[in-house]
Design a protein around this motif. Structure first.
Motif, PDB file in Angstrom:
ATOM      1  N   HIS A  10       0.835  -1.192   0.000  1.00 18.08           N
ATOM      2  CA  HIS A  10       0.000   0.000   0.000  1.00 18.08           C
ATOM      3  C   HIS A  10       0.872   1.246   0.000  1.00 18.08           C
ATOM      4  N   THR A  11       0.260   2.350  -0.357  1.00 18.34           N
ATOM      5  CA  THR A  11       0.911   3.645  -0.230  1.00 18.34           C
ATOM      6  C   THR A  11      -0.144   4.655   0.186  1.00 18.34           C
ATOM      7  N   ILE A  12       0.277   5.689   0.864  1.00 20.26           N
ATOM      8  CA  ILE A  12      -0.645   6.724   1.327  1.00 20.26           C
ATOM      9  C   ILE A  12      -0.666   7.845   0.300  1.00 20.26           C
ATOM     10  N   VAL A  13      -1.867   8.282  -0.048  1.00 19.00           N
ATOM     11  CA  VAL A  13      -2.066   9.350  -1.015  1.00 19.00           C
ATOM     12  C   VAL A  13      -2.675  10.536  -0.277  1.00 19.00           C
ATOM     13  N   ALA A  14      -1.952  11.650  -0.259  1.00 20.42           N
ATOM     14  CA  ALA A  14      -2.438  12.859   0.414  1.00 20.42           C
ATOM     15  C   ALA A  14      -3.579  13.480  -0.382  1.00 20.42           C
ATOM     16  N   ASP A  53     -13.949   5.618  -9.560  1.00 20.05           N
ATOM     17  CA  ASP A  53     -14.891   5.799 -10.665  1.00 20.05           C
ATOM     18  C   ASP A  53     -14.181   5.727 -12.011  1.00 20.05           C
ATOM     19  N   LEU A  54     -13.048   6.412 -12.144  1.00 20.59           N
ATOM     20  CA  LEU A  54     -12.330   6.408 -13.417  1.00 20.59           C
ATOM     21  C   LEU A  54     -11.795   5.027 -13.774  1.00 20.59           C
ATOM     22  N   LEU A  55     -11.268   4.313 -12.780  1.00 21.20           N
ATOM     23  CA  LEU A  55     -10.659   3.012 -13.045  1.00 21.20           C
ATOM     24  C   LEU A  55     -11.670   1.870 -13.039  1.00 21.20           C
ATOM     25  N   GLY A  56     -12.913   2.171 -12.673  1.00 16.77           N
ATOM     26  CA  GLY A  56     -13.920   1.117 -12.616  1.00 16.77           C
ATOM     27  C   GLY A  56     -13.742   0.206 -11.418  1.00 16.77           C
ATOM     28  N   LEU A  57     -13.291   0.767 -10.303  1.00 19.30           N
ATOM     29  CA  LEU A  57     -13.046   0.015  -9.076  1.00 19.30           C
ATOM     30  C   LEU A  57     -14.010   0.467  -7.986  1.00 19.30           C
ATOM     31  N   GLU A  58     -13.897  -0.142  -6.823  1.00 17.71           N
ATOM     32  CA  GLU A  58     -14.722   0.215  -5.669  1.00 17.71           C
ATOM     33  C   GLU A  58     -13.861   0.864  -4.595  1.00 17.71           C
ATOM     34  N   VAL A  59     -14.474   1.758  -3.847  1.00 15.81           N
ATOM     35  CA  VAL A  59     -13.833   2.322  -2.659  1.00 15.81           C
ATOM     36  C   VAL A  59     -14.127   1.364  -1.512  1.00 15.81           C
ATOM     37  N   ALA A  60     -13.085   0.968  -0.794  1.00 14.22           N
ATOM     38  CA  ALA A  60     -13.254   0.064   0.346  1.00 14.22           C
ATOM     39  C   ALA A  60     -13.725   0.867   1.565  1.00 14.22           C
ATOM     40  N   PRO A  61     -14.243   0.183   2.578  1.00 19.01           N
ATOM     41  CA  PRO A  61     -14.656   0.888   3.796  1.00 19.01           C
ATOM     42  C   PRO A  61     -13.474   1.617   4.437  1.00 19.01           C
ATOM     43  N   PRO A 116      -7.682   6.361   9.600  1.00 19.01           N
ATOM     44  CA  PRO A 116      -7.772   7.662   8.930  1.00 19.01           C
ATOM     45  C   PRO A 116      -7.768   7.560   7.400  1.00 19.01           C
ATOM     46  N   PHE A 117      -7.871   6.345   6.861  1.00 16.06           N
ATOM     47  CA  PHE A 117      -7.697   6.128   5.422  1.00 16.06           C
ATOM     48  C   PHE A 117      -8.989   5.721   4.723  1.00 16.06           C
ATOM     49  N   VAL A 118      -9.096   6.143   3.456  1.00 16.20           N
ATOM     50  CA  VAL A 118     -10.128   5.636   2.552  1.00 16.20           C
ATOM     51  C   VAL A 118      -9.373   4.903   1.447  1.00 16.20           C
ATOM     52  N   PRO A 119      -9.429   3.566   1.447  1.00 10.73           N
ATOM     53  CA  PRO A 119      -8.634   2.788   0.511  1.00 10.73           C
ATOM     54  C   PRO A 119      -9.335   2.502  -0.818  1.00 10.73           C
ATOM     55  N   VAL A 120      -8.504   2.442  -1.858  1.00 12.01           N
ATOM     56  CA  VAL A 120      -8.925   1.933  -3.155  1.00 12.01           C
ATOM     57  C   VAL A 120      -7.964   0.796  -3.464  1.00 12.01           C
ATOM     58  N   THR A 171      -2.979  -1.331  -2.384  1.00  8.31           N
ATOM     59  CA  THR A 171      -4.010  -0.396  -1.962  1.00  8.31           C
ATOM     60  C   THR A 171      -3.466   1.020  -1.943  1.00  8.31           C
ATOM     61  N   LEU A 172      -4.240   1.943  -2.512  1.00  6.05           N
ATOM     62  CA  LEU A 172      -3.946   3.367  -2.377  1.00  6.05           C
ATOM     63  C   LEU A 172      -4.820   3.864  -1.238  1.00  6.05           C
ATOM     64  N   ASP A 173      -4.180   4.281  -0.146  1.00  2.00           N
ATOM     65  CA  ASP A 173      -4.880   4.711   1.055  1.00  2.00           C
ATOM     66  C   ASP A 173      -4.921   6.238   1.100  1.00  2.00           C
ATOM     67  N   TYR A 174      -6.081   6.797   0.807  1.00  2.00           N
ATOM     68  CA  TYR A 174      -6.246   8.249   0.802  1.00  2.00           C
ATOM     69  C   TYR A 174      -6.376   8.753   2.231  1.00  2.00           C
TER      70      TYR A 174
END
Length: 128
Positions: A7-11, A24-32, A36-40, A47-50
């Motif tokens: 994973h990596t954290i995306v600011a 939405d762009l990649l046709g994926l789902e946002v995980a729960p 403090p993260f919202v993962p894709v 995982t990209l952890d926003y």
């Protein structure tokens, strides 16, 4: 020894909206939300952890290797969203895609200024 990126954290200034934009762009789902993260999560398990920040965001580059069919679908969503896209990472060739290594590639920005890329061939895998 096997080493894999997990994973990596995306600011982001709005982690939920930013994660949804990418999904939405990649046709994926946002995980729960997780802490403090919202993962894709990508299909390969990365995982990209926003994560929200109030600080200035230093733009990063995220490249996504996709199939030809997925490129068409994603690029269609880029068009539908009215996003500006470029053939190069320095944004010198607007409204174009590239054909590096015999594939296709395009760059576009996310709401935080991160430089996103979709490409159908890994760099160095074919002819320019």
């Amino acid at each position: 020894m096997a080493v894999e990126l997990n994973h990596t954290i995306v600011a982001a200034h709005d982690k939920t909206a930013s994660a949804q934009f990418l999904a939405d762009l990649l046709g994926l789902e946002v995980a729960p939300e997780y802490g403090p993260f919202v993962p894709v999560q990508m299909p390969n398990g990365v995982t990209l952890d926003y994560m929200d920040t109030d600080d200035a965001i230093a733009p990063q580059h995220y490249a996504f290797l996709v199939s030809e069919d997925d490129f068409d679908a994603i690029f269609g969503r880029v068009h539908e969203a009215g996003l500006t896209y470029w053939a190069d990472p320095h944004h010198h060739r607007p409204g174009e895609i590239n054909h590096r290594d015999g594939g296709r590639g395009a760059y576009f920005d996310d709401p935080n200024g991160h430089n996103l890329e979709i490409l159908t061939r890994p760099y160095g895998s074919g002819e320019d």
